[in-house]
Design a protein around this motif. Structure first.
Motif, short mmCIF file in Angstrom:
data_model
loop_
_atom_site.label_atom_id
_atom_site.label_comp_id
_atom_site.label_asym_id
_atom_site.label_seq_id
_atom_site.Cartn_x
_atom_site.Cartn_y
_atom_site.Cartn_z
N VAL A 6 -18.51 62.17 175.15
CA VAL A 6 -18.93 61.51 176.39
C VAL A 6 -19.73 60.25 176.07
N TRP A 7 -20.64 60.35 175.12
CA TRP A 7 -21.44 59.19 174.74
C TRP A 7 -20.57 58.08 174.15
N ALA A 8 -19.53 58.47 173.42
CA ALA A 8 -18.67 57.49 172.78
C ALA A 8 -17.82 56.71 173.79
N GLN A 9 -17.75 57.17 175.01
CA GLN A 9 -17.07 56.41 176.05
C GLN A 9 -17.90 55.22 176.52
N HIS A 10 -19.18 55.20 176.19
CA HIS A 10 -20.08 54.16 176.67
C HIS A 10 -20.65 53.28 175.56
N PHE A 11 -20.63 53.79 174.31
CA PHE A 11 -21.21 53.05 173.19
C PHE A 11 -20.27 53.10 171.99
N HIS A 12 -20.28 52.02 171.20
CA HIS A 12 -19.46 51.95 170.00
C HIS A 12 -20.02 52.90 168.95
N ARG A 13 -19.15 53.40 168.12
CA ARG A 13 -19.58 54.37 167.10
C ARG A 13 -20.64 53.78 166.16
N SER A 14 -20.60 52.46 165.96
CA SER A 14 -21.57 51.83 165.08
C SER A 14 -22.99 51.89 165.64
N GLN A 15 -23.13 52.25 166.92
CA GLN A 15 -24.45 52.33 167.54
C GLN A 15 -25.09 53.71 167.37
N PHE A 16 -24.39 54.62 166.71
CA PHE A 16 -24.89 55.98 166.52
C PHE A 16 -25.37 56.19 165.08
N PHE A 17 -26.53 56.78 164.95
CA PHE A 17 -27.00 57.33 163.68
C PHE A 17 -26.99 58.84 163.84
N ILE A 18 -26.30 59.53 162.95
CA ILE A 18 -26.24 60.99 163.03
C ILE A 18 -26.79 61.58 161.74
N GLY A 19 -27.85 62.34 161.87
CA GLY A 19 -28.44 63.05 160.76
C GLY A 19 -28.38 64.54 161.01
N THR A 20 -28.72 65.32 160.02
CA THR A 20 -28.71 66.77 160.17
C THR A 20 -30.06 67.35 159.74
N LEU A 21 -30.38 68.48 160.30
CA LEU A 21 -31.61 69.17 159.92
C LEU A 21 -31.55 69.58 158.46
N ASN A 22 -30.37 69.92 157.97
CA ASN A 22 -30.22 70.30 156.57
C ASN A 22 -30.61 69.14 155.65
N GLU A 23 -30.17 67.92 155.98
CA GLU A 23 -30.55 66.75 155.19
C GLU A 23 -32.05 66.50 155.28
N LEU A 24 -32.60 66.67 156.47
CA LEU A 24 -34.04 66.47 156.66
C LEU A 24 -34.85 67.44 155.81
N ARG A 25 -34.36 68.66 155.68
CA ARG A 25 -35.07 69.68 154.91
C ARG A 25 -34.92 69.48 153.41
N THR A 26 -33.73 69.08 152.97
CA THR A 26 -33.45 69.03 151.53
C THR A 26 -33.75 67.67 150.91
N ASP A 27 -33.59 66.59 151.69
CA ASP A 27 -33.80 65.25 151.13
C ASP A 27 -34.28 64.30 152.23
N PRO A 28 -35.51 64.50 152.73
CA PRO A 28 -36.00 63.67 153.84
C PRO A 28 -36.06 62.19 153.50
N ALA A 29 -36.38 61.86 152.24
CA ALA A 29 -36.44 60.44 151.86
C ALA A 29 -35.08 59.77 152.04
N GLN A 30 -34.02 60.49 151.69
CA GLN A 30 -32.67 59.95 151.86
C GLN A 30 -32.35 59.75 153.34
N LEU A 31 -32.74 60.71 154.18
CA LEU A 31 -32.50 60.58 155.61
C LEU A 31 -33.22 59.35 156.17
N TYR A 32 -34.50 59.19 155.82
CA TYR A 32 -35.27 58.06 156.35
C TYR A 32 -34.82 56.73 155.75
N THR A 33 -34.28 56.76 154.55
CA THR A 33 -33.70 55.54 153.96
C THR A 33 -32.46 55.13 154.76
#
Length: 291
Positions: free
Chosen positions: A157-184
């Motif tokens: 639904v969101w992709a009908q209104h915004f281009h995919r390049s406007q989305f940042f998608i992270g996961t809780l698993n990445e946040l837990r295992t490598d937060p520096a990489q997520l924030y980079t």
């Protein structure tokens, strides 16, 4: 003020509090005075207009002007509202294993008085069809636990209104295992320098319950008669009250640490089929595996 150009839309219970905390300490990011700003998700707030929305920010001269509202991911009316406000909005999404997120949402709702304690987690799926008819997105968010984890459905639904390049998608698993990489990665998405987060290993939103469910409902339930009366009188001073931090202190004083029941293998297996097709679509169309 300059337009808000970045928003965290959810999913709730998936690390959004940690990400917002990182954003608050970044010198190039101006955040709203409170994390959850429900301007785009709650119709009565949206009808107050941009002047009200902008009043929830102190200054707006930084490169990134950001807020969050975890009701938004599953709110299919919100994308059009946000596009009308700023078609260049950057959208941050945090995802989590859908079963774990749904169960966490269920436990949160039981502890905070939204969900009846006698309703079993797996049984809530059968209740969703009726619950999705509730007009208030806050109530739907607190009661439609598994529906809120249908990530591919909501992102489509969101992709009908915004281009995919406007989305940042992270996961809780990445946040837990490598937060520096997520924030980079997030820094690159926002086109700002990466700044290390001194609290990246802190456990945000640990298992909590409330001492008084009546008080919690007064604070959160917008239809509570006493809250409606109080809101009428304090509305002219709303921003001063938010900035004072008194509401956050009341929330904190009403919280207590609890030992939440673990998700059993039987409960997990009973709801896995609900998510199978959506997970396949998420992997195929977005190349994301939230597990």
């Amino acid at each position: 003020m300059n337009k808000v150009n970045t928003i965290i839309i959810g999913a709730g219970r998936s690390g959004t509090t940690s990400v917002f905390a990182w954003m608050e300490q970044h010198p190039d990011i101006q955040c709203s005075i409170t994390k959850e700003v429900h301007y785009f998700s709650l119709t009565d707030l949206y009808q107050r207009g941009e002047k009200y929305f902008h009043s929830l920010f102190e200054g707006a001269d930084k490169k990134v002007i950001a807020t969050a509202d975890t009701y938004l991911l599953m709110d299919h009316d919100a994308p059009a509202r946000i596009r009308a406000y700023n078609p260049d909005m950057r959208i941050i999404v945090m995802l989590r294993d859908p079963v774990e997120r749904a169960y966490s949402n269920y436990q949160y709702s039981v502890q905070f008085g939204h969900e009846r304690a006698d309703v079993q987690f797996a049984d809530t799926i059968a209740l969703e069809q009726e619950r999705l008819k509730i007009p208030d997105i806050a109530a739907r968010n607190n009661l439609c636990h598994c529906y809120g984890s249908l990530y591919a459905l909501h992102l489509s639904v969101w992709a009908q209104h915004f281009h995919r390049s406007q989305f940042f998608i992270g996961t809780l698993n990445e946040l837990r295992t490598d937060p520096a990489q997520l924030y980079t990665r997030l820094s690159a998405f926002l086109d700002i320098p990466y700044v290390p987060f001194s609290e990246q290993d802190k456990a945000f939103n640990t298992a909590t319950g409330v001492k008084s469910k009546w008080l919690q409902q007064l604070l959160l339930n917008r239809e509570h008669p006493l809250r409606r009366t109080l809101t009428f009188f304090i509305r002219p001073f709303r921003n001063l009250i938010i900035k004072s931090g008194i509401i956050d202190r009341i929330y904190a004083l009403n919280k207590k640490q609890v030992q939440l029941p673990k998700l059993t293998p039987e409960e997990r297996n009973s709801v896995i089929p609900y998510f199978e097709q959506d997970l396949k679509q998420l992997r195929d169309e977005w190349q994301i595996d939230p597990k």
